[in-house]
Design a protein around this motif. Structure first.
Motif, PDB file in Angstrom:
ATOM      1  N   GLU A 184       4.211  10.306   8.590  1.00  0.00           N
ATOM      2  CA  GLU A 184       3.067   9.319   9.239  1.00  0.00           C
ATOM      3  C   GLU A 184       1.828  10.025   7.901  1.00  0.00           C
ATOM      4  O   GLU A 184       2.240  11.411   8.196  1.00  0.00           O
ATOM      5  N   SER A 185       0.938   9.581   8.031  1.00  0.00           N
ATOM      6  CA  SER A 185      -0.996   9.802   8.109  1.00  0.00           C
ATOM      7  C   SER A 185      -1.766   9.636   9.531  1.00  0.00           C
ATOM      8  O   SER A 185      -1.632   8.499   9.589  1.00  0.00           O
ATOM      9  N   ARG A 186      -2.741  10.240   9.085  1.00  0.00           N
ATOM     10  CA  ARG A 186      -3.561  10.303  10.699  1.00  0.00           C
ATOM     11  C   ARG A 186      -4.680  10.586   9.210  1.00  0.00           C
ATOM     12  O   ARG A 186      -5.813  10.489  10.538  1.00  0.00           O
ATOM     13  N   ASP A 187      -5.056  10.319   7.975  1.00  0.00           N
ATOM     14  CA  ASP A 187      -6.106  10.685   7.323  1.00  0.00           C
ATOM     15  C   ASP A 187      -6.373   9.705   6.164  1.00  0.00           C
ATOM     16  O   ASP A 187      -7.153  10.603   5.527  1.00  0.00           O
ATOM     17  N   ALA A 188      -5.893   8.791   6.677  1.00  0.00           N
ATOM     18  CA  ALA A 188      -5.923   7.107   5.162  1.00  0.00           C
ATOM     19  C   ALA A 188      -4.705   7.803   3.669  1.00  0.00           C
ATOM     20  O   ALA A 188      -5.639   7.542   3.078  1.00  0.00           O
ATOM     21  N   GLY A 189      -3.735   8.510   4.193  1.00  0.00           N
ATOM     22  CA  GLY A 189      -2.936   8.834   3.525  1.00  0.00           C
ATOM     23  C   GLY A 189      -3.606  10.336   2.631  1.00  0.00           C
ATOM     24  O   GLY A 189      -2.784  10.256   1.804  1.00  0.00           O
ATOM     25  N   ARG A 190      -4.334  11.091   2.772  1.00  0.00           N
ATOM     26  CA  ARG A 190      -4.318  11.830   2.146  1.00  0.00           C
ATOM     27  C   ARG A 190      -3.340  13.507   2.268  1.00  0.00           C
ATOM     28  O   ARG A 190      -2.763  13.989   1.758  1.00  0.00           O
ATOM     29  N   THR A 191      -2.409  13.429   3.777  1.00  0.00           N
ATOM     30  CA  THR A 191      -1.824  14.204   4.210  1.00  0.00           C
ATOM     31  C   THR A 191      -0.485  13.392   4.966  1.00  0.00           C
ATOM     32  O   THR A 191      -1.123  11.902   5.880  1.00  0.00           O
ATOM     33  N   TRP A 192       0.445  13.893   4.619  1.00  0.00           N
ATOM     34  CA  TRP A 192       2.119  13.101   5.391  1.00  0.00           C
ATOM     35  C   TRP A 192       2.689  14.246   6.453  1.00  0.00           C
ATOM     36  O   TRP A 192       2.264  15.588   5.744  1.00  0.00           O
ATOM     37  N   LYS A 193       2.604  13.846   7.432  1.00  0.00           N
ATOM     38  CA  LYS A 193       3.927  14.325   8.254  1.00  0.00           C
ATOM     39  C   LYS A 193       5.042  13.896   8.932  1.00  0.00           C
ATOM     40  O   LYS A 193       5.324  12.418   8.866  1.00  0.00           O
ATOM     41  N   PRO A 194       6.073  13.835   9.154  1.00  0.00           N
ATOM     42  CA  PRO A 194       7.740  13.289   9.499  1.00  0.00           C
ATOM     43  C   PRO A 194       7.325  13.076  10.704  1.00  0.00           C
ATOM     44  O   PRO A 194       7.042  13.837  11.481  1.00  0.00           O
ATOM     45  N   ILE A 195       7.943  12.242  11.323  1.00  0.00           N
ATOM     46  CA  ILE A 195       8.222  11.542  12.038  1.00  0.00           C
ATOM     47  C   ILE A 195       9.657  12.154  12.774  1.00  0.00           C
ATOM     48  O   ILE A 195      10.163  12.183  13.590  1.00  0.00           O
ATOM     49  N   SER A 196      10.549  11.593  11.831  1.00  0.00           N
ATOM     50  CA  SER A 196      11.613  10.913  12.334  1.00  0.00           C
ATOM     51  C   SER A 196      13.017  10.983  11.178  1.00  0.00           C
ATOM     52  O   SER A 196      12.150  10.698   9.835  1.00  0.00           O
ATOM     53  N   LEU A 197      13.713  11.428  10.921  1.00  0.00           N
ATOM     54  CA  LEU A 197      15.344  10.927   9.786  1.00  0.00           C
ATOM     55  C   LEU A 197      14.337  11.878   8.457  1.00  0.00           C
ATOM     56  O   LEU A 197      15.378  10.903   8.065  1.00  0.00           O
ATOM     57  N   LEU A 198      14.154  12.607   8.230  1.00  0.00           N
ATOM     58  CA  LEU A 198      13.751  12.852   7.142  1.00  0.00           C
ATOM     59  C   LEU A 198      15.747  13.938   7.196  1.00  0.00           C
ATOM     60  O   LEU A 198      16.381  14.551   6.653  1.00  0.00           O
ATOM     61  N   GLY A 199      15.463  13.567   5.109  1.00  0.00           N
ATOM     62  CA  GLY A 199      16.417  13.475   4.737  1.00  0.00           C
ATOM     63  C   GLY A 199      17.824  13.191   4.633  1.00  0.00           C
ATOM     64  O   GLY A 199      18.714  12.370   4.474  1.00  0.00           O
ATOM     65  N   LYS A 200      17.267  11.613   6.032  1.00  0.00           N
ATOM     66  CA  LYS A 200      18.626  10.189   5.873  1.00  0.00           C
ATOM     67  C   LYS A 200      18.421   9.159   6.153  1.00  0.00           C
ATOM     68  O   LYS A 200      19.470   8.652   5.742  1.00  0.00           O
ATOM     69  N   ARG A 201      17.318   8.741   5.818  1.00  0.00           N
ATOM     70  CA  ARG A 201      17.465   7.642   5.242  1.00  0.00           C
ATOM     71  C   ARG A 201      15.677   6.621   4.551  1.00  0.00           C
ATOM     72  O   ARG A 201      14.782   8.230   4.687  1.00  0.00           O
ATOM     73  N   ASP A 202      15.998   6.236   3.912  1.00  0.00           N
ATOM     74  CA  ASP A 202      14.537   5.633   2.742  1.00  0.00           C
ATOM     75  C   ASP A 202      14.055   4.081   3.693  1.00  0.00           C
ATOM     76  O   ASP A 202      15.050   3.645   3.108  1.00  0.00           O
ATOM     77  N   PHE A 203      13.123   4.498   3.797  1.00  0.00           N
ATOM     78  CA  PHE A 203      12.926   2.266   4.292  1.00  0.00           C
ATOM     79  C   PHE A 203      12.580   1.409   3.284  1.00  0.00           C
ATOM     80  O   PHE A 203      11.100   2.102   2.783  1.00  0.00           O
ATOM     81  N   HIS A 204      13.145   0.703   2.430  1.00  0.00           N
ATOM     82  CA  HIS A 204      12.446   0.112   2.251  1.00  0.00           C
ATOM     83  C   HIS A 204      11.748  -1.072   2.273  1.00  0.00           C
ATOM     84  O   HIS A 204      10.155  -1.553   1.820  1.00  0.00           O
ATOM     85  N   VAL A 205      11.791  -1.450   3.466  1.00  0.00           N
ATOM     86  CA  VAL A 205      10.790  -2.332   4.226  1.00  0.00           C
ATOM     87  C   VAL A 205      10.188  -1.932   5.609  1.00  0.00           C
ATOM     88  O   VAL A 205      11.499  -1.278   6.504  1.00  0.00           O
ATOM     89  N   LEU A 206       9.070  -1.968   5.222  1.00  0.00           N
ATOM     90  CA  LEU A 206       8.592  -0.979   6.327  1.00  0.00           C
ATOM     91  C   LEU A 206       7.982  -1.596   7.959  1.00  0.00           C
ATOM     92  O   LEU A 206       6.806  -2.266   6.785  1.00  0.00           O
ATOM     93  N   GLU A 207       6.845  -2.587   9.431  1.00  0.00           N
ATOM     94  CA  GLU A 207       6.317  -2.844   9.798  1.00  0.00           C
ATOM     95  C   GLU A 207       6.637  -2.230  10.979  1.00  0.00           C
ATOM     96  O   GLU A 207       7.439  -2.152  11.367  1.00  0.00           O
ATOM     97  N   ALA A 208       5.507  -2.239  11.461  1.00  0.00           N
ATOM     98  CA  ALA A 208       4.459  -2.632  12.875  1.00  0.00           C
ATOM     99  C   ALA A 208       3.272  -2.881  13.737  1.00  0.00           C
ATOM    100  O   ALA A 208       3.074  -3.200  12.746  1.00  0.00           O
ATOM    101  N   THR A 209       3.887  -2.194  15.063  1.00  0.00           N
ATOM    102  CA  THR A 209       2.627  -3.219  15.678  1.00  0.00           C
ATOM    103  C   THR A 209       3.139  -3.019  17.384  1.00  0.00           C
ATOM    104  O   THR A 209       3.864  -2.567  17.348  1.00  0.00           O
ATOM    105  N   GLY A 210       1.587  -1.669  17.264  1.00  0.00           N
ATOM    106  CA  GLY A 210       2.025  -0.425  18.632  1.00  0.00           C
ATOM    107  C   GLY A 210       2.676  -0.114  18.644  1.00  0.00           C
ATOM    108  O   GLY A 210       2.832   0.560  17.312  1.00  0.00           O
TER     109      GLY A 210
END
Length: 168
Positions: free
Chosen positions: A27-53
Motif C-alpha cells: 500500500e502507498s498512502r502518498d500517491a506511490g512515492r513510498t510503499w509498505k507491506p499489508i499482508s502476504l509478503l513473500g507469499k503471493r503475487d497478485f496479477h489481478v487486484l481490485e478493491a472497493t471500500g
C-alpha cells in the motif's frame, strides 16, 4: 487507486531493496512515492487486484505451490479467504454499489458472482479488460481493442467504440 493518494499493489521488487520475490499486498498512502507491506509478503503475487471500500479481490500465484488462486479480503487486505475462480483470471471489476458483486474475465470468457466469488455463472462476451466506475456502467475492452458497455451487470453488451489496438 483506492482513494486520494492511496494505492494498492503487488508484484515483484526491483532488486534495490532486500525484499522477497513476491510482494504480497502493498500500500502507498502518498500517491506511490513510498510503499509498505499489508499482508502476504513473500507469499503471493497478485496479477489481478481490485478493491472497493474494505473489500479486496486478488488473483495471483502462491510462492510455495506456484498455483494461481483467488483471495478475498473484507478488512482491507489484512486477512484473506480463498475462493475458487471459474478459470484463470485476466481482469476483475467490482460493482461500486455492491462489493459482493464482481464480474471476472478469464481467458475463455466472462463470469458474474453475486456472493463475493463463492459462486460464478457465465456471461455473454469474450475475454476483456474490465472497468466499473462509481455511478457508471460496466465497461469491457476486448483484446481486439473493441469497447463495450453494459448497463445490466454484464448480461448484455453494446459496442461503443474502439481503442485502435490491443489493450494493455
Amino acid at each position: 487507486v483506492v482513494g486520494p493518494d492511496r494505492f494498492l499493489g503487488s508484484g515483484h521488487p526491483d532488486g534495490r531493496e532486500k525484499l522477497p520475490p513476491f510482494l504480497g499486498l502493498i500500500e502507498s498512502r502518498d500517491a506511490g512515492r513510498t510503499w509498505k507491506p499489508i499482508s502476504l509478503l513473500g507469499k503471493r503475487d497478485f496479477h489481478v487486484l481490485e478493491a472497493t471500500g474494505r473489500r479486496v479481490y486478488g488473483f495471483g500465484s502462491d510462492f510455495d505451490t506456484k498455483q494461481a488462486g483467488l483471495l478475498v479480503s473484507d478488512d482491507g487486505g489484512r486477512g484473506w479467504d480463498e475462493r475458487t475462480p471459474p478459470e484463470a483470471l485476466v481482469s476483475l471489476a467490482v460493482d461500486p454499489e455492491d462489493p459482493d458483486r464482481v464480474v471476472a474475465s478469464g481467458e475463455q470468457g466472462l463470469y458474474l458472482s453475486s456472493d463475493a466469488g463463492r459462486g460464478w455463472r457465465p456471461l455473454d462476451g469474450g475475454p476483456a479488460l474490465l472497468a466499473w466506475p462509481a455511478g457508471g456502467p460496466l465497461f469491457a475492452v476486448a483484446f481486439d481493442g473493441s469497447v463495450a458497455r453494459s448497463g445490466d451487470v454484464g448480461r448484455s453488451w453494446r459496442q461503443v467504440g474502439q481503442i485502435g489496438g490491443e489493450p494493455a
